[in-house]
Design a protein around this motif. Structure first.
Motif, mmCIF file in Angstrom:
data_model
loop_
_atom_site.group_PDB
_atom_site.id
_atom_site.type_symbol
_atom_site.label_atom_id
_atom_site.label_comp_id
_atom_site.label_asym_id
_atom_site.label_seq_id
_atom_site.Cartn_x
_atom_site.Cartn_y
_atom_site.Cartn_z
ATOM 1 N N THR A 21 0.668 -1.326 -0.092
ATOM 2 C CA THR A 21 0.102 -0.216 0.083
ATOM 3 C C THR A 21 0.937 1.203 -0.028
ATOM 4 N N ALA B 127 2.284 1.726 -3.507
ATOM 5 C CA ALA B 127 1.400 2.267 -4.460
ATOM 6 C C ALA B 127 0.951 3.733 -4.033
ATOM 7 N N ALA B 128 0.622 4.048 -2.722
ATOM 8 C CA ALA B 128 0.622 5.514 -2.580
ATOM 9 C C ALA B 128 1.974 6.506 -2.798
ATOM 10 N N SER B 129 3.183 5.856 -2.780
ATOM 11 C CA SER B 129 4.210 6.859 -3.237
ATOM 12 C C SER B 129 4.548 7.075 -4.614
ATOM 13 N N LEU B 130 3.614 6.040 -5.609
ATOM 14 C CA LEU B 130 3.668 6.233 -7.057
ATOM 15 C C LEU B 130 2.529 6.951 -7.522
ATOM 16 N N TYR B 131 1.428 6.786 -6.605
ATOM 17 C CA TYR B 131 0.044 7.444 -7.362
ATOM 18 C C TYR B 131 0.144 9.033 -7.205
ATOM 19 N N LYS B 132 -0.025 9.637 -8.285
ATOM 20 C CA LYS B 132 0.204 11.033 -8.416
ATOM 21 C C LYS B 132 1.336 11.599 -7.636
ATOM 22 N N ARG B 133 2.483 10.838 -7.836
ATOM 23 C CA ARG B 133 3.768 11.177 -7.165
ATOM 24 C C ARG B 133 3.787 11.293 -5.717
ATOM 25 N N ALA C 223 0.673 10.065 -2.676
ATOM 26 C CA ALA C 223 -0.655 10.260 -2.078
ATOM 27 C C ALA C 223 -0.661 9.859 -0.417
ATOM 28 N N VAL D 232 -1.043 8.390 3.191
ATOM 29 C CA VAL D 232 -1.245 7.209 3.431
ATOM 30 C C VAL D 232 -1.180 6.818 4.932
#
Length: 257
Positions: free
Chosen positions: A7, A10-16, A18, A20
């Motif tokens: 998780t 994924a958060a580190s990649l989403y929209k550079r 996000a 968490v």
């Protein structure tokens, strides 16, 4: 721990990046995995080869979850807690030695103490060395051996904590062999490991087939922390006295036989 890693990644990649927040539900995640922002996943049977540093905005602890864990998952978290004790907390180490029955029976007060001590210790280290350039590397005590065992056995076959506990035994045995620590310290650590049923044999029981020692070392050479043809391993001179050392294969083999 795995869910935190995936998780967070994924958060580190989403929209550079996000925001968490984590609500860890295993002891392993409460004392270690959810803290510090290491995220990622395994790749081609090797541990944590793809990932990033991305800390959670908030971590919420509910120790009540510990009573719901299987024995295997509970012991897995205990191994990381014991590692933290050896690294930073003599009082916690003594607790593991003298209060094994209370710990193994999951007495709420002592479990809360373990979580508090471990989370505080790791947070302090991460704050000083977020991207693991120096002192954060010490948190890998037992992990170079342990990750190799996980890979050799097949990821998921042995719990992370059981692998790390075996790896701690090999690390202190190597420390003693290289005259970095006293035999008495090695024996004390092995004794505590055995109190909790962790494997202290040079050749782990979970492994099968020939050439186990050589196969483990071959995998250890793939560890991402290595910077040369030697293997970088976290060793100890004694309780809370830790350092990293590049070690030749020939010095490692005897503690795996």
């Amino acid at each position: 721990g795995v869910i935190c890693d995936l998780t967070g990644f994924a958060a580190s990649l989403y929209k550079r990046g996000a925001a968490v927040q984590f609500v860890p539900t295993t002891l392993l995640s409460m004392v270690d995995a959810s803290i510090g922002g290491k995220t990622g996943c395994d790749f081609k049977s090797y541990k944590n080869m793809i990932g990033s540093f991305f800390p959670a905005q908030k971590i919420c602890y509910f120790p009540e979850f510990i009573s719901t864990l299987s024995e295997a998952q509970f012991r897995s978290g205990l191994a990381e807690a014991f590692k933290t004790a050896l690294l930073y907390d003599a009082e916690l180490s003594d607790m593991f030695r003298t209060k094994s029955s209370q710990i193994l029976s999951r007495e709420p007060e002592i479990i809360c103490t373990i979580i508090q001590k471990c989370s505080k210790a790791k947070a302090e280290v991460v704050e000083k060395d977020f991207t693991e350039k120096n002192i954060r590397k010490y948190l890998n005590l037992g992990h170079t051996f342990g990750h190799a065992l996980e890979t050799l056995a097949g990821l998921g076959t042995v719990t992370h904590g059981d692998a790390v506990a075996w790896g701690i035994g090999r690390a202190v045995s190597l420390s003693a062999k290289l005259d970095f620590c006293k035999e008495s310290y090695k024996d004390e650590v092995l004794h505590i490991l055995s109190l909790y049923g962790w494997d202290v044999n040079p050749v782990p029981k979970i492994a099968s087939g020939g050439g186990i020692s050589e196969r483990l070392i071959q995998i250890m050479h793939k560890d991402k922390k290595n910077k040369s043809d030697k293997i970088s391993i976290v060793l100890q001179r004694g309780l809370t006295d830790t350092f990293t050392q590049e070690v030749e294969d020939g010095d490692i083999l005897p503690v795996l036989r």
